[in-house]
Each structure stands twice: as structure tokens, then as C-alpha cells.
Design a protein around this motif. Structure first.
Motif, PDB file in Angstrom:
ATOM      1  N   ALA A 281      -8.380   0.644   2.810  1.00 38.29           N
ATOM      2  CA  ALA A 281      -7.240  -0.258   2.710  1.00 38.29           C
ATOM      3  C   ALA A 281      -6.011   0.272   2.081  1.00 38.29           C
ATOM      4  O   ALA A 281      -5.005  -0.496   1.803  1.00 38.29           O
ATOM      5  CB  ALA A 281      -7.790  -1.649   2.423  1.00 38.29           C
ATOM      6  N   ALA A 282      -6.382   1.235   1.362  1.00 37.95           N
ATOM      7  CA  ALA A 282      -5.369   1.725   0.113  1.00 37.95           C
ATOM      8  C   ALA A 282      -4.141   2.453   0.795  1.00 37.95           C
ATOM      9  O   ALA A 282      -3.099   2.344   0.253  1.00 37.95           O
ATOM     10  CB  ALA A 282      -6.060   2.839  -0.658  1.00 37.95           C
ATOM     11  N   ALA A 283      -4.169   2.713   2.087  1.00 39.30           N
ATOM     12  CA  ALA A 283      -2.882   3.461   2.676  1.00 39.30           C
ATOM     13  C   ALA A 283      -2.941   2.431   3.993  1.00 39.30           C
ATOM     14  O   ALA A 283      -3.647   1.428   4.047  1.00 39.30           O
ATOM     15  CB  ALA A 283      -3.241   4.763   3.119  1.00 39.30           C
TER      16      ALA A 283
ATOM     17  N   GLY B 103       7.899  -1.129  -4.217  1.00 46.07           N
ATOM     18  CA  GLY B 103       7.412  -1.319  -5.566  1.00 46.07           C
ATOM     19  C   GLY B 103       5.867  -1.278  -5.702  1.00 46.07           C
ATOM     20  O   GLY B 103       5.217  -1.257  -6.816  1.00 46.07           O
ATOM     21  N   TYR B 104       5.047  -0.891  -4.852  1.00 40.94           N
ATOM     22  CA  TYR B 104       3.808  -0.899  -4.796  1.00 40.94           C
ATOM     23  C   TYR B 104       3.118   0.493  -5.460  1.00 40.94           C
ATOM     24  O   TYR B 104       3.739   1.582  -5.407  1.00 40.94           O
ATOM     25  CB  TYR B 104       3.125  -0.634  -3.501  1.00 40.94           C
ATOM     26  N   GLY B 105       2.358   0.235  -6.435  1.00 41.56           N
ATOM     27  CA  GLY B 105       1.809   1.255  -7.364  1.00 41.56           C
ATOM     28  C   GLY B 105       1.799   2.719  -6.943  1.00 41.56           C
ATOM     29  O   GLY B 105       2.783   3.459  -7.619  1.00 41.56           O
TER      30      GLY B 105
ATOM     31  N   ALA C 172       0.838  -1.140  -0.065  1.00 42.99           N
ATOM     32  CA  ALA C 172       0.078   0.012   0.104  1.00 42.99           C
ATOM     33  C   ALA C 172       0.889   1.064  -0.004  1.00 42.99           C
ATOM     34  O   ALA C 172       2.136   1.184   0.074  1.00 42.99           O
ATOM     35  CB  ALA C 172      -1.112  -0.039   1.126  1.00 42.99           C
ATOM     36  N   ARG C 173       0.235   2.467  -0.176  1.00 45.42           N
ATOM     37  CA  ARG C 173       1.006   3.561  -0.232  1.00 45.42           C
ATOM     38  C   ARG C 173       1.540   3.825   1.447  1.00 45.42           C
ATOM     39  O   ARG C 173       0.638   3.201   2.324  1.00 45.42           O
ATOM     40  CB  ARG C 173       0.072   4.624  -0.646  1.00 45.42           C
ATOM     41  N   VAL C 174       2.537   4.506   1.643  1.00 45.89           N
ATOM     42  CA  VAL C 174       2.876   4.738   2.926  1.00 45.89           C
ATOM     43  C   VAL C 174       3.224   6.349   3.306  1.00 45.89           C
ATOM     44  O   VAL C 174       4.118   6.810   2.827  1.00 45.89           O
ATOM     45  CB  VAL C 174       4.288   4.210   3.106  1.00 45.89           C
TER      46      VAL C 174
ATOM     47  N   PRO D 138      -7.030  -6.809   0.475  1.00 45.35           N
ATOM     48  CA  PRO D 138      -7.882  -5.818   0.552  1.00 45.35           C
ATOM     49  C   PRO D 138      -7.525  -4.747  -0.350  1.00 45.35           C
ATOM     50  O   PRO D 138      -8.446  -4.230  -0.899  1.00 45.35           O
ATOM     51  CB  PRO D 138      -8.177  -5.279   1.982  1.00 45.35           C
ATOM     52  N   ASN D 139      -6.295  -4.537  -0.623  1.00 49.03           N
ATOM     53  CA  ASN D 139      -5.666  -3.438  -1.533  1.00 49.03           C
ATOM     54  C   ASN D 139      -4.917  -4.151  -2.845  1.00 49.03           C
ATOM     55  O   ASN D 139      -4.139  -3.455  -3.298  1.00 49.03           O
ATOM     56  CB  ASN D 139      -4.847  -2.579  -0.789  1.00 49.03           C
ATOM     57  N   SER D 140      -5.392  -5.323  -3.105  1.00 51.36           N
ATOM     58  CA  SER D 140      -4.955  -5.974  -4.417  1.00 51.36           C
ATOM     59  C   SER D 140      -5.522  -5.305  -5.334  1.00 51.36           C
ATOM     60  O   SER D 140      -6.734  -4.734  -5.263  1.00 51.36           O
ATOM     61  CB  SER D 140      -5.242  -7.324  -4.279  1.00 51.36           C
ATOM     62  N   ARG D 141      -4.776  -5.330  -6.568  1.00 43.28           N
ATOM     63  CA  ARG D 141      -5.278  -4.570  -7.516  1.00 43.28           C
ATOM     64  C   ARG D 141      -5.159  -5.097  -9.031  1.00 43.28           C
ATOM     65  O   ARG D 141      -4.376  -6.246  -9.139  1.00 43.28           O
ATOM     66  CB  ARG D 141      -4.100  -3.405  -7.894  1.00 43.28           C
ATOM     67  N   PHE D 142      -5.853  -4.652 -10.113  1.00 46.47           N
ATOM     68  CA  PHE D 142      -5.756  -4.887 -11.278  1.00 46.47           C
ATOM     69  C   PHE D 142      -5.039  -3.992 -12.061  1.00 46.47           C
ATOM     70  O   PHE D 142      -5.344  -2.737 -11.725  1.00 46.47           O
ATOM     71  CB  PHE D 142      -7.168  -5.292 -12.067  1.00 46.47           C
TER      72      PHE D 142
HETATM   73 NA    NA Z   1      -3.892   3.169  -2.751  1.00 45.49          NA
END
Ligand code: NA
Ligand code: PEP
Ligand code: MN
Length: 626
Positions: free
Chosen positions: A470-472, A238-240, A89-91, A406-410
Motif C-alpha cells: 500500500a506504500a505506493a 505533502g505525503y512523507g 502515498a508515494r507517486v 492502509p498506508n497511514s503512518r506514525f
Molecule cells: Na511509502
């Protein structure tokens, strides 16, 4: 070899081979940028990306050999990636804006401020932090040079960046999320560009244990934005949001600085075109905090007959008034980086269709038949089929535990969205008629209201709050302020940002109407009062009627409400209780107004524009008189 090998000579390393590309054909400023960072980060080679299919193939092959990517056999050219579980996730706590003057970045707040609106660090202090991380950080690794355009290549509204990274996963995602092409360099010529420097922070020899073939450095994660230099440096993740630097770092934090200097807006907004049954089209931009369904709204599947929705963008809008006074918006991105859990053929069929080929899935689960899986896809999963969770464990339907983060992504190309707008790459952008703010507000806040004026609307945007996501890195659910949905992405002093928004109101401009929506109000049993998703078109229908002057409003202390019955609820009458959905409990709003004032007064302090203060006072008076 396939490519001719050249080299770059730098003082620190001597000769560094160029594995791919022609260094000497690059614009001089780009050469200087690369040479400086090669000397500083000492990679074993330089790979200048051209955005070609051949390049993608080469990178995918390497990533599969290493085990970072796994093919999803059920789909064409789709891959799954499981990261180190510590890098998901973003930090925000490690995300800084670096300016000489502290108050360029953060407001003159009052004692007791939590300071959630951007973190500032002094340049000298940051230099020490940066040197201890980036010096030799690419030792033994390849450095990829990614030239990219945010926005259609060559549009007046677009901006160019160059990202350096030692992660080929990041390269692969950058190819999906931005326009990577040598054409970018032709257009760039000798102009300046946004400098993006990214490293996973694992020089060789590397002693820390690598988990899931995902070398990263969670203890040392650090993101630094240098608005004056139009530069971003990101280390350890390496998270988006931390690594695809074109997205949040450039297109929001740096671009909002550029936008202020140049008189436009860089916002955390979807852009959609909606066409009513009469064939009239309206363009709407909407800002919701992370995980409030921006992607779902951008691709909404209308439940009302005769309506057509088309997606221009799902996360970021760059908007500028043209000489005719229209607010023109582009989506600076090239793909979608969406939250996977909850996405299914019912909630967002258009997103689903977008990632059936040429997509990357990060931290989701994989079915035994080579298909992706996450929470929300249970209906499609055969009862006895085995699933491998994002953590590599075996799982079957009915068993406890989450299969996906919960913050998994496509990550998917926007062009594959079946309802992508035919103007989504129009260099002139699309004309915005309405701006919508919203958040997850379980109680008190009605389905929709309209701001009384541009200035009132800016105050409404400044007061946006939402349940945390969950994004952060935040845990648990609490209502957090997220002004304009920009709190995590604010690139400069939030008080100045509000001034900038207010300054958009100039003679001769067609200002969009401003709305606030809340799809998430619940009753005392915790049940949603509004069906949401495709039925949100009913609210959009009402907004469009307002825009064309067909619908009346009833003023309320917080804004104009739709007249009772003015929102079309045909077919869902049994689910919708108008009075409950639109009620304004006085106690709630007294408390809310107090809390909002406290937040803005303490956090923005002396930088709170007088106009916002005036709007607060007027709203407080209206609420007190309820
Ligand atoms: Na995010
Ligand atoms: C991200 O975290 O990279 C991202 C796109 O964020 P969000 O979905 O929260 O906007
Ligand atoms: Mn977002």
C-alpha cells in the motif's frame, strides 16, 4: 514582534520580509539558493527554521488553528493529521531522475522492458514541466527554510541539506525525521549542500476546493531529482515520501549517486545490533521492500532467552568501508515514519513505545477518548467506544470498513525507542557483519539461505521480489521485482548500481555475509509456515552462529541452507514443519530462474554486469541438476 523583521530584495518581487531568522548570517551559498527560489516562487515571507521547541510550538499552534492538526488528548504532545484522501502515498509514476544522458538514469534495456527501475526525463523537458508548476507557486504563502543533517551532525558519514517548503506540516515532520539545527549551518560553511525544494502547489488565490485543510495539487504532482546538481524538486504532495525530501529523495536517490562517486553505499536497509546470550554483539543491515516489516525487524522483541536486540535504524543505511576494512553504517535519519496499521503491543511493542509522546499520526483514526486507532488495535478498543475514521466517519467495533488508510503512518523521534542503540548516533557508525535481503514470497522460497559469495549475494539482491504494498499507488496483490528493495528509490542506472555493489569486493575488506530471508511462506491453505515477529530471532541466532563459525550449512542450488535442526525451534516445534519451510520445489525454481533471467536481461539489458550473468548461469545449472 518576537522576531526582528529583515527582508530579502529580489528582482521579481522586490522586498520580501523575513519573518524569522537572520538571512545575512547564512552561508553565502545558502543565501544565493534562497534568493533564487524566492524570486522564482514568490512567497509572501521567509521563515528560517532553527529547530527550537519554541518554533515547533508556534507551528503546531498555527496548524491546529487552521484545522490541519488535531490534538490526541490521550497522549502528550501528539497530533493527528488527515490529508486530502487523494494525497496518501508515494507517486512513482511522477517521480523522475533528470540527467542529460538518459542511460545515466536507466539501463540500456531490451524491447519489452517495462522500465520500472526509475523514470528518466530530459532536462529541457523537465524545465518546461517545472516552470509551469514552480513559478509563483508560493504566492501568498510563507516559505520555510529548513537546514538539516542526514546523519549525526558533524559525522564524516553525514551530509547536509537545505529544504525550502511552503508546508508547515512538512516542517514539523522534517524536525522529527532529520536533525534540524543552526549547528548544521555552522558546519556547512561555504561547502555545497543538497538542495531540496518542495511546494504543495497551491498559490493564493486558490480556486480548487481544499479538502481536510490539506491544500495540495494531486493532478500536478511531480518529483524531480537532479543527481549532478544534488538537487530535488517536489510539487503538489505533502505525503512523507514525496515531501520529507531528506528521506527517500535525498538519503536514497541523491545519496546513492553521491555514494557511487565516493565509493560507499546508500541503501534501503534497517540496521540492528543483536547480542547473543554470550554477550557477543553483531550488527545486521537488512533490505526488504516497503511493508515487509523492516520496522518490526529493526525493533524485534526476541522470543529466545538471553538475546538482546537494539535498533540503529529502520529504513535507510549509509555504509562505507573504513581504513580497517570494516563496513561502517549510520542511520541518516532522526525518526521513524512507519506504517501504522498492524502495529500493536504484540507485533511491535518498541515502535508503540516510541510514539506515546511527541508524535504525529497521519491518516489514522481517532478514538472518542483522544487516542489513535487503526486496524490491529481492536483488542484495546472498548466495545462501545466511538471512533472517527481517517475519512471523518463514525465507526464502532464490528462494523465493516477500514478506519485508517492502509498506508497511514506514525512519525516519531527515534530517540524515544526503548531499544534504541546507544551507538545510534555514533559518528563512526557501527560495523556490519551481515546483509539480509528478503521479500513477501508466499510460495517456493525457504525461510533463510546464505549466499555462496559476495558476487552471488549481489545476484540474490538483484533478484529480490515481493508482493506489492500500500506504500505506493499500486492496487491489488502481485509479485513484483524489487531489486535490493531499491526499485522505487533507484537514483541511477541499475546496471551501474550492480557494478558498484560488485566493486565493493576489494582486497583487505571484511565483506559481510549475505542472506535471503522469507518470513511469509504459506502452506496450501494459505497459512503462514513461520510465526515471524519475535521468533525471527531464531533465524538471526543461526546467522550469528554462522558469523562466529559455529553452524554448518548444506549447499543447495540457490545458496547454503541451515543443516536440518540447526535453527532453534524449541517451544514452537508444533508450528514449524522444517521440510515444508525449507523445501525447494524444482518446478518452482526452474520457473523462477527463467523469470529472473528474463527480468534482468530485458530490464537491465546491455548494462547487466558480466559477473551477474555468470552467477545466473551457474545458478541455472545448479537448479537444472536438482
Ligand atoms: Na511509502
Ligand atoms: C514513504 O512512502 O514515505 C516511505 C517511508 O516509504 P516506505 O515505508 O514505503 O519505505
Ligand atoms: Mn522504506
Amino acid at each position: 514582534p518576537f522576531y526582528e523583521v529583515h527582508e530579502v530584495v529580489v528582482p521579481h518581487l522586490g522586498r520580501v520580509p523575513i519573518t524569522k531568522g537572520d538571512f545575512h548570517a547564512l552561508p553565502k551559498k545558502v543565501q544565493k539558493f534562497i534568493a533564487f527560489y524566492v524570486d522564482y516562487m514568490t512567497p509572501r515571507g521567509i521563515y528560517i527554521c532553527d529547530g527550537s521547541e519554541h518554533e515547533a510550538h508556534e507551528v503546531i499552534t498555527k496548524l491546529m488553528e487552521r484545522g490541519t492538526l488535531e490534538r490526541l488528548e490521550a497522549l502528550e504532545n501528539c497530533y493527528i493529521c488527515r490529508t486530502d484522501p487523494a494525497d496518501v502515498a508515494r507517486v512513482e509514476s511522477k517521480t523522475f531522475i533528470v540527467t542529460k544522458d538518459k542511460y545515466q538514469t536507466i539501463p540500456h534495456s531490451k524491447p519489452g522492458a517495462k522500465g520500472g527501475m526509475g523514470l528518466w526525463m530530459d532536462p529541457d523537458e523537465m524545465k518546461i514541466e517545472m516552470d509551469s508548476r514552480f513559478k509563483d507557486c508560493m504566492a501568498g504563502r510563507m516559505m520555510y527554510v529548513i537546514p538539516f543533517s542526514m546523519g549525526p551532525i558533524g559525522s564524516d558519514l553525514s551530509k547536509i541539506g537545505i529544504q525550502l517548503t511552503d508546508s508547515n506540516y512538512v516542517l514539523l515532520c522534517m524536525r522529527l525525521m532529520t536533525r534540524v539545527s543552526p549547528k548544521v549551518l555552522d558546519i556547512l560553511g561555504d561547502q555545497d549542500f543538497v538542495k531540496c525544494v518542495h511546494s504543495m502547489g497551491c498559490p493564493r488565490p486558490w480556486r480548487r476546493k481544499v479538502i481536510n485543510h490539506w491544500p495540495c495539487n494531486p493532478e500536478k504532482v511531480l518529483l524531480a531529482h537532479f543527481p549532478e546538481e544534488r538537487k530535488v524538486k517536489s510539487y503538489g504532495s505533502g505525503y512523507g515520501g514525496n515531501s520529507l525530501l531528506g528521506k527517500k529523495c535525498f538519503a536514497l536517490r541523491i545519496a546513492s549517486n553521491i555514494a557511487r562517486d565516493e565509493g560507499w553505499l546508500a541503501e534501503h536497509m534497517l540496521i540492528m545490533g543483536v547480542t547473543n546470550p554470550k554477550g557477543q554483539e553483531f550488527y545486521i543491515a537488512a533490505a526488504f521492500p516497503s511493508a515487509c516489516g523492516k520496522t518490526n525487524m529493526a525493533m524485534l522483541n526476541p522470543s529466545l532467552p538471553g538475546w538482546k536486540v537494539r535498533c540503529v535504524g529502520d529504513d535507510i543505511a549509509w555504509m562505507k568501508f573504513n581504513e580497517k576494512g570494516e563496513l561502517r553504517a549510520i542511520n541518516p535519519e532522526y525518526g521513524f515514519f512507519g506504517v501504522a496499521p498492524g502495529t500493536n503491543w504484540k507485533t511491535n511493542p518498541n515502535a508503540m513505545a516510541s510514539f506515546q509522546k511527541n508524535a504525529i499520526f497521519t491518516n489514522v483514526a481517532k478514538r472518542a477518548d483522544g487516542m489513535y486507532f487503526w486496524e490491529g488495535l481492536e483488542d484495546e478498543l472498548p466495545d462501545d467506544m466511538e471512533v472517527t475514521t481517517w475519512l471523518g466517519q463514525k465507526w464502532k467495533k464490528g462494523q465493516p470498513g477500514l478506519t485508517s488508510h492502509p498506508n497511514s503512518r506514525f512519525t516519531a523521534p527515534a530517540s524515544q525507542c526503548p531499544i534504541i542503540h546507544d551507538k545510534w548516533e555514533d559518528p563512526a557508525g557501527v560495523p556490519i557483519s551481515a546483509i539480509v535481503f528478503g521479500g513477501r514470497r508466499p510460495t517456493g522460497v525457504p525461510l533463510v539461505f546464505e549466499a555462496f559469495s559476495w558476487e552471488h549475494g549481489v545476484m540474490v539482491g538483484a533478484a529480490v521480489k515481493s508482493e506489492s504494498t500500500a506504500a505506493a499507488e499500486f492496487k491489488g496483490k502481485s509479485i513484483m521485482h524489487d531489486p535490493m528493495a531499491m526499485r522505487p528509490f533507484m537514483g541511477y542506472n541499475f546496471g551501474h548500481y550492480l557494478d558498484h555493489w560488485l566493486s565493493m569486493n576489494k582486497p583487505g575488506r571484511k565483506l559481510p555475509k549475505i542472506y535471503h530471508v522469507n518470513w511469509f511462506r504459506v502452506n496450501e491453505k494459505g497459512k503462514f509456515l513461520w510465526p515471524g515477529y519475535g521468533d525471527n530471532i531464531r533465524v538471526i541466532d543461526w546467522m550469528c552462529k554462522r558469523l562466529s563459525g559455529e553452524a554448518k550449512v548444506v549447499p543447495s542450488p540457490i545458496g547454503n541452507l541451515p543443516e536440518k535442526g540447526a535453527i532453534d525451534i524449541s517451544g514452537i516445534e508444533d508450528q514449524v514443519h522444517w521440510d515444508e519451510l525449507f523445501s525447494l520445489p524444482k518446478d518452482y525454481w526452474l520457473e523462477d530462474a527463467k523469470e529472473t533471467r528474463q527480468f534482468l536481461e530485458v530490464e537491465v539489458g546491455d548494462d547487466l554486469p558480466a559477473e551477474i550473468e555468470k552467477q545466473l548461469v551457474e545458478q541455472e545449472k545448479r537448479i537444472a541438476a536438482m
